[in-house]
Write an enzyme that holds these catalytic residues in place. Structure first.
Site, PDB file in Angstrom:
ATOM      1  N   GLU A 101     -15.308  -4.716   9.553  1.00 59.49           N
ATOM      2  CA  GLU A 101     -14.580  -5.252  10.693  1.00 59.49           C
ATOM      3  C   GLU A 101     -14.844  -4.360  11.908  1.00 59.49           C
ATOM      4  O   GLU A 101     -14.107  -4.384  12.875  1.00 59.49           O
ATOM      5  CB  GLU A 101     -13.090  -5.418  10.400  1.00 59.49           C
ATOM      6  N   CYS A 133     -10.086  -6.214   5.832  1.00 64.69           N
ATOM      7  CA  CYS A 133     -10.466  -5.292   4.746  1.00 64.69           C
ATOM      8  C   CYS A 133     -11.007  -6.023   3.514  1.00 64.69           C
ATOM      9  O   CYS A 133     -11.521  -5.396   2.592  1.00 64.69           O
ATOM     10  CB  CYS A 133      -9.267  -4.453   4.330  1.00 64.69           C
ATOM     11  N   HIS A 258      -6.900  -1.901  -2.585  1.00 64.81           N
ATOM     12  CA  HIS A 258      -7.129  -1.597  -1.174  1.00 64.81           C
ATOM     13  C   HIS A 258      -6.027  -0.609  -0.774  1.00 64.81           C
ATOM     14  O   HIS A 258      -4.852  -0.829  -1.087  1.00 64.81           O
ATOM     15  CB  HIS A 258      -7.055  -2.865  -0.314  1.00 64.81           C
TER      16      HIS A 258
HETATM   17  P1  HMG Z   1       6.245   3.770  10.544  1.00 69.69           P
HETATM   18  O1  HMG Z   1       6.778   3.547  11.895  1.00 69.69           O
HETATM   19  O2  HMG Z   1       5.787   5.151  10.191  1.00 69.69           O
HETATM   20  O3  HMG Z   1       7.284   3.257   9.450  1.00 69.69           O
HETATM   21  O4  HMG Z   1       5.017   2.772  10.315  1.00 69.69           O
HETATM   22  P2  HMG Z   1       8.622   3.882   8.889  1.00 69.69           P
HETATM   23  O5  HMG Z   1       9.434   4.465  10.007  1.00 69.69           O
HETATM   24  O6  HMG Z   1       9.197   2.769   8.081  1.00 69.69           O
HETATM   25  O7  HMG Z   1       8.204   5.121   7.961  1.00 69.69           O
HETATM   26  C1  HMG Z   1       7.290   5.004   6.929  1.00 69.69           C
HETATM   27  C2  HMG Z   1       7.867   5.626   5.668  1.00 69.69           C
HETATM   28  O8  HMG Z   1       8.119   7.016   5.869  1.00 69.69           O
HETATM   29  C3  HMG Z   1       9.209   5.034   5.234  1.00 69.69           C
HETATM   30  O9  HMG Z   1       9.173   4.939   3.817  1.00 69.69           O
HETATM   31  C4  HMG Z   1      10.240   6.086   5.656  1.00 69.69           C
HETATM   32  O10 HMG Z   1      11.437   6.067   4.904  1.00 69.69           O
HETATM   33  C5  HMG Z   1       9.430   7.342   5.374  1.00 69.69           C
HETATM   34  P3  HMG Z   1       9.676   3.601   3.052  1.00 69.69           P
HETATM   35  O11 HMG Z   1      11.102   3.472   3.390  1.00 69.69           O
HETATM   36  O12 HMG Z   1       8.857   2.468   3.638  1.00 69.69           O
HETATM   37  O13 HMG Z   1       9.376   3.872   1.626  1.00 69.69           O
HETATM   38  N1  HMG Z   1       9.916   8.546   6.060  1.00 69.69           N
HETATM   39  C6  HMG Z   1       9.965   9.772   5.503  1.00 69.69           C
HETATM   40  N2  HMG Z   1       9.634  10.199   4.258  1.00 69.69           N
HETATM   41  C7  HMG Z   1       9.783  11.540   3.995  1.00 69.69           C
HETATM   42  N3  HMG Z   1      10.248  12.427   4.901  1.00 69.69           N
HETATM   43  C8  HMG Z   1      10.579  12.037   6.135  1.00 69.69           C
HETATM   44  C9  HMG Z   1      10.451  10.659   6.478  1.00 69.69           C
HETATM   45  N4  HMG Z   1      10.696   9.932   7.605  1.00 69.69           N
HETATM   46  C10 HMG Z   1      10.362   8.645   7.338  1.00 69.69           C
HETATM   47  N5  HMG Z   1      11.030  12.943   7.004  1.00 69.69           N
HETATM   48  C11 HMG Z   1       3.433   1.464   9.113  1.00 69.69           C
HETATM   49  C12 HMG Z   1       4.429   2.603   9.052  1.00 69.69           C
HETATM   50  C13 HMG Z   1       2.792   1.302   7.767  1.00 69.69           C
HETATM   51  C14 HMG Z   1       4.142   0.154   9.506  1.00 69.69           C
HETATM   52  C15 HMG Z   1       2.366   1.827  10.195  1.00 69.69           C
HETATM   53  O14 HMG Z   1       1.646   2.953   9.768  1.00 69.69           O
HETATM   54  C16 HMG Z   1       1.376   0.689  10.438  1.00 69.69           C
HETATM   55  O15 HMG Z   1       1.620  -0.217  11.219  1.00 69.69           O
HETATM   56  N6  HMG Z   1       0.182   0.729   9.764  1.00 69.69           N
HETATM   57  C17 HMG Z   1      -0.862  -0.300   9.909  1.00 69.69           C
HETATM   58  C18 HMG Z   1      -0.551  -1.528   9.105  1.00 69.69           C
HETATM   59  C19 HMG Z   1      -0.749  -1.317   7.616  1.00 69.69           C
HETATM   60  O16 HMG Z   1      -1.336  -0.334   7.187  1.00 69.69           O
HETATM   61  N7  HMG Z   1      -0.279  -2.267   6.809  1.00 69.69           N
HETATM   62  C20 HMG Z   1      -0.465  -2.208   5.377  1.00 69.69           C
HETATM   63  C21 HMG Z   1      -0.675  -3.589   4.749  1.00 69.69           C
HETATM   64  S1  HMG Z   1      -1.844  -4.561   5.647  1.00 69.69           S
HETATM   65  C22 HMG Z   1      -3.405  -4.017   5.098  1.00 69.69           C
HETATM   66  O17 HMG Z   1      -3.498  -3.358   4.128  1.00 69.69           O
HETATM   67  C23 HMG Z   1      -4.559  -4.438   5.933  1.00 69.69           C
HETATM   68  C24 HMG Z   1      -5.179  -3.362   6.814  1.00 69.69           C
HETATM   69  O18 HMG Z   1      -5.864  -2.420   6.032  1.00 69.69           O
HETATM   70  C25 HMG Z   1      -6.089  -4.036   7.848  1.00 69.69           C
HETATM   71  C26 HMG Z   1      -7.182  -4.952   7.338  1.00 69.69           C
HETATM   72  O19 HMG Z   1      -7.027  -5.753   6.432  1.00 69.69           O
HETATM   73  O20 HMG Z   1      -8.231  -4.906   7.984  1.00 69.69           O
HETATM   74  C27 HMG Z   1      -4.106  -2.588   7.616  1.00 69.69           C
END
Ligand code: HMG
Length: 378
Positions: A101, A133, A258
């Site tokens: 991509e 992906c 993935h």
């Molecule tokens: P974010 O703002 O970091 O989310 O975005 P968050 O605030 O929910 O925090 C993430 C986690 O950290 C949470 O854990 C928090 O609790 C934890 P969860 O509750 O979900 O288990 N956390 C902590 N843990 C320990 N100590 C702390 C602490 N503070 C918070 N102090 C997000 C995260 C994944 C949304 C962002 O990184 C993002 O948008 N990423 C891109 C999208 C993505 O990867 N999606 C995955 C599925 S889609 C896919 O796989 C396709 C892709 O590869 C693209 C393609 O196909 O080409 C992306």
């Protein structure tokens, strides 16, 4: 080879080719970029607790391209490594597909850049595959199905490359999940592993992650994408277990996914085991299998199409003859596919040492160097 050609021609003539041939992977190469950033350093820029990236997302390091390094360098590097250990005649490559991509052009396929550098031309079907992906898995499936169909000459092999550079805007929530890398596979005889013909797909039109034409960064609906990944894994696993039985799923020795960020895998698998109503012991096994194969991904980050195949390279490299692998691909948009493979190698895994060397020899960036690198980006 001669016997294989005679068998192929006779089976083809009798119309029973698809029941008689087993194909798989002959060689594998992985190329990582030159630079790396520790997520702890990025956490200081984001002014967040480093545990959020390390534990919350499961990331340790992000692989980053150097100033002049491009997706072509990664794709070519992986292909050269696969060709070097393969030792076959490149003239036998009759199919070249690059899943990516990180396209360089709207018309010219990335495969043309790879073919140009490798000196591949002639009787070759060469093209680029795009579905976020999922593009790498699609290219692998097309190569396998090309072999099974008999469209090429029986002695021809396919070269498949999954290559990407994943970058997000500065200080975006997804920035700690950045990464890059490429994996090349030569598909022909099942020397390293066989690839099973049957696969289990799921797709659903969504805007969870997309990159409009001409735009450098993707647009991300984080939560929607996470839910789509979980749903797709469940649907693919359900299709598999309905046909093959739950016991067959539980009997898989390795699970490769993935890996957009390592915690994603645990989240989706935890939901899956709950929905499949697995026992505590079965749950423990599946979670353990899933945890093992993300080991390299934790130090590489999301290499989009290549992420799954990095996880696969780890599982294949650390598995033993006769063991079976489950392979799950997900791409936003969204499309997903689950397939299985069986290990044939008897310990000849040159890519394992090579990846370990590459991981060790990368240039570790300071925050200042990372910021300087980003200055060249939009
Ligand atoms: P974010 O703002 O970091 O989310 O975005 P968050 O605030 O929910 O925090 C993430 C986690 O950290 C949470 O854990 C928090 O609790 C934890 P969860 O509750 O979900 O288990 N956390 C902590 N843990 C320990 N100590 C702390 C602490 N503070 C918070 N102090 C997000 C995260 C994944 C949304 C962002 O990184 C993002 O948008 N990423 C891109 C999208 C993505 O990867 N999606 C995955 C599925 S889609 C896919 O796989 C396709 C892709 O590869 C693209 C393609 O196909 O080409 C992306």
């Amino acid at each position: 080879m001669i016997l294989r050609s005679i068998l192929f021609i006779s089976f083809h003539f009798l119309g029973i080719i698809s029941f008689s041939m087993t194909f798989g992977i002959e060689s594998l190469g992985v190329q990582l970029p030159q630079a790396v950033l520790d997520v702890d350093l990025l956490a200081t820029l984001h002014k967040v607790d480093p545990e959020k990236f390390r534990i919350g997302l499961g990331c340790r390091q992000m692989a980053l391209c150097g100033e002049k390094e491009t997706v072509v360098d990664l794709a070519v590097g992986a292909a050269q490594k696969a060709l070097k250990t393969w030792k076959g005649d490149p003239k036998k490559i009759g199919f070249l597909a690059v899943g990516t991509e990180t396209s360089l052009d709207e018309a010219r396929p990335l495969s043309a850049w790879v073919a140009q550098t490798l000196g591949l031309s002639g009787n070759i079907r060469s093209y680029e595959v795009k579905h976020a992906c999922y593009g790498g898995m699609l290219a692998v499936r097309q190569a396998l199905e090309w072999k099974l169909s008999g469209a090429g000459h029986p002695e021809q092999v396919a070269l498949v490359v999954a290559a990407d550079v994943c970058m997000y805007p500065f200080l975006h929530a997804a920035e700690p999940t950045q990464g890059a890398g490429a994996v090349a596979l030569i598909i022909g005889d099942p020397l390293l592993c066989s690839l099973d013909q049957k696969s289990y797909c799921y797709s659903e039109p969504l805007f969870d992650f997309w990159r409009p034409t001409g735009q450098f960064y993707p647009i991300v609906q984080g939560k929607l994408s996470i839910d789509a990944y979980c749903r797709a894994l469940y649907q693919c696993a359900k299709n598999f277990t309905e046909e093959k039985g739950l016991e067959d799923f539980l009997a898989l020795d390795h699970l490769c996914f993935h890996v957009p960020f390592p915690k994603m895998v645990f989240r989706a698998v935890s939901l899956l085991v709950h929905r499949l109503k697995l026992t505590e012991q079965q749950t423990e096994k599946i979670l353990k299998d899933a945890a093992q194969a993300v080991f390299w991904n934790q130090d590489i980050g999301n290499a989009y199409t290549a992420s799954l195949w990095i996880s696969f390279a780890y599982a294949l490299g650390h598995g033993t003859q006769g063991q079976r692998l489950g392979i799950f691909s997900f791409g936003s948009g969204c499309g997903a596919e689950f397939m299985t493979a069986k290990i044939h190698h008897t310990g000849n895994t040159p890519w394992v040492r090579d990846i370990q060397e590459q991981l060790k020899n990368r240039q570790s960036l300071s925050i200042k160097e990372y910021e300087a690198l980003r200055k060249n980006l939009p």
